[in-house]
Design an enzyme around this catalytic site. Sequence first.
Site, PDB file in Angstrom:
ATOM      1  N   HIS A 127      10.957   8.478  18.109  1.00 15.65           N
ATOM      2  CA  HIS A 127      10.505   7.097  17.919  1.00 15.65           C
ATOM      3  C   HIS A 127      11.172   6.138  18.901  1.00 15.65           C
ATOM      4  CE1 HIS A 127       9.676   3.424  15.313  1.00 15.65           C
ATOM      5  NE2 HIS A 127       8.506   4.041  15.347  1.00 15.65           N
TER       6      HIS A 127
ATOM      7  N   LEU B 180      -4.270  11.759  16.001  1.00 14.50           N
ATOM      8  CA  LEU B 180      -3.611  10.818  16.905  1.00 14.50           C
ATOM      9  C   LEU B 180      -2.674  11.490  17.923  1.00 14.50           C
ATOM     10  CD1 LEU B 180      -2.743   7.663  14.763  1.00 14.50           C
ATOM     11  CD2 LEU B 180      -4.294   7.830  16.693  1.00 14.50           C
TER      12      LEU B 180
ATOM     13  N   ASP C  79      15.719   7.455  17.195  1.00 14.37           N
ATOM     14  CA  ASP C  79      15.457   6.126  17.727  1.00 14.37           C
ATOM     15  C   ASP C  79      16.638   5.702  18.576  1.00 14.37           C
ATOM     16  OD1 ASP C  79      14.520   3.261  17.858  1.00 14.37           O
ATOM     17  OD2 ASP C  79      13.145   3.966  16.308  1.00 14.37           O
TER      18      ASP C  79
ATOM     19  N   HIS D 164       6.549  -6.443  13.304  1.00 15.02           N
ATOM     20  CA  HIS D 164       7.246  -5.375  14.002  1.00 15.02           C
ATOM     21  C   HIS D 164       8.546  -5.879  14.613  1.00 15.02           C
ATOM     22  CE1 HIS D 164       6.886  -1.361  16.204  1.00 15.02           C
ATOM     23  NE2 HIS D 164       6.571  -1.094  14.954  1.00 15.02           N
TER      24      HIS D 164
ATOM     25  N   ASP E 182       5.133  11.218  14.659  1.00 20.99           N
ATOM     26  CA  ASP E 182       5.240  11.051  13.208  1.00 20.99           C
ATOM     27  C   ASP E 182       3.904  11.223  12.492  1.00 20.99           C
ATOM     28  OD1 ASP E 182       4.758   8.760  14.708  1.00 20.99           O
ATOM     29  OD2 ASP E 182       5.524   7.387  13.218  1.00 20.99           O
TER      30      ASP E 182
ATOM     31  N   ARG F 108       0.845  -1.197   0.000  1.00 25.73           N
ATOM     32  CA  ARG F 108       0.000   0.000   0.000  1.00 25.73           C
ATOM     33  C   ARG F 108       0.872   1.234   0.000  1.00 25.73           C
ATOM     34  NH1 ARG F 108       0.526   2.725   4.606  1.00 25.73           N
ATOM     35  NH2 ARG F 108       0.724   1.674   6.627  1.00 25.73           N
TER      36      ARG F 108
ATOM     37  N   ILE G  90       0.179   6.406   4.453  1.00 28.15           N
ATOM     38  CA  ILE G  90      -1.067   6.888   5.045  1.00 28.15           C
ATOM     39  C   ILE G  90      -1.224   8.370   4.756  1.00 28.15           C
ATOM     40  CG2 ILE G  90      -2.262   7.342   7.230  1.00 28.15           C
ATOM     41  CD1 ILE G  90      -1.054   4.818   8.338  1.00 28.15           C
TER      42      ILE G  90
ATOM     43  N   GLU H 174       6.380  -8.698  17.917  1.00 32.84           N
ATOM     44  CA  GLU H 174       7.398  -7.824  18.496  1.00 32.84           C
ATOM     45  C   GLU H 174       8.582  -8.640  19.005  1.00 32.84           C
ATOM     46  OE1 GLU H 174       7.076  -4.580  18.551  1.00 32.84           O
ATOM     47  OE2 GLU H 174       4.926  -4.110  18.505  1.00 32.84           O
TER      48      GLU H 174
END
Length: 457
Positions: A363, A326, A164, A133, A311, A90, A93, A391
């Site tokens: 992040h 969000l 990160d 993830h 983000d 895809r 977003i 995870e």
Amino acid sequence: MIFFPARSALSRLPRIPLAADSVSMLASAAQFRSTLLEQIALAKHRIYLCSLYLQQDEAGAEILQALYAAKAAQPRLDIRILVDWHRAQRGLIGAAKQGGNALWYQEQSRLHAASVPIYGVPVQTRELFGVLHLKGFVIDDTVLYSGASLNNVYLHKQEKYRHDRYLLIKNAALANSMVQFIAQHILASSAVHRLDTPDIPSTRGMRREIRSFRAALKAARYLLPQENRALPMSPQNDSETAGLSVTPLVGVGKNNPLNRCICQLLAASTQQITICTPYFNFPLAVTREINRALKRGVKIDIIVGDKTANDFYIPPEQGFKLIAALPYLYESKLRQFAKLHQEQLTSAQLQLHLWRDGENTFHLKGVWVDQDYLLLTGNNLNPRAFRLDLENALLIHDPEQQLALKKQQELASIYLHTKNVSHYSALEKLQDYPPEVKKLLSRLSRTRLDHLAYRVL
């Protein structure tokens, strides 16, 4: 001496011994990118990269071209790239309709004689209910671990970066364990298919295989050499756990081993807890352990991104999109938490730190407990991570504090761009938000859909 059952449980985890000089904590996204490219160029035997996505942009292209060059130079090099099945097919977003990264993978495959297989991993039949993830890049006997994916902002290829954590460990046993997990529990599944070749099967046609794959993942574990498995310890003797070590952990679904370990870490604390999360939305189990730790007198620092460092944040002047609500949703959750714990904020037993550095984003995830445990993970410490996504994490035990200086340096680099929130009123409330955000959040609250949003976003 007070005995903590949680600390006993942690001591029984299997673990791999580490040498302190084999562990490096990289300071920035740019250094992470340069180190990754350097390691790819030096690879002799294998390259296994596991990431949510490998994006079609300048940084993604740089990584993919480095992989093709490494394979062309050494045809016997074992290269495997794993990305999330849904995310690869895809567009971004909020962006215009796009074909996804999979089309780019196929185009690059046609342009190169060397083969660099890219596998799509479907953790669930729909992206909303679970994604790949897993984190960690294995290059020969080196593990590069970060919550970062592979694109411009995570790798600081252009002006903006997404901060990160970045860990480099040179350890053959850890590298072998992570590769073995990928080979045995992911690549061997009939639900996992290459995305760099045409004729990709449809998700609808693989529903049975995907459900079977997810069920199998719930029982999957990292295997460690038998001689590195811990023996039960007695409440009176902690010396058996002495020595720097690492334990790789993995989990998917409710009450999985990684979730339990995170809660045990918090329950084992006697002095200090530091938590990083980009999205303030703790699962109930984590909130419960934080509250218990505060009652024990443990000092707790929580580092979270400012809403403008999220983000998903979109400046109001750029127009409104649903996804832009969000960051405000997370901030409202943080404000509620701060208000509930104002007494501990006032006494400084609890400290909330908001991270912000210009237009860059935050992040970081992880947990530091007392002076001897640190957890690196891609887990966002939210309900989605605890219930839906696949995870993993690396739990480092450092009872002799051999990594103390490196840990201090990493935390100092994180705190550099934070400000302390000493009172809940310093955080904006619903009435302060842009009209479109205020209207949406009010509607969600009235219909209690905000509780559903917290569980899946």
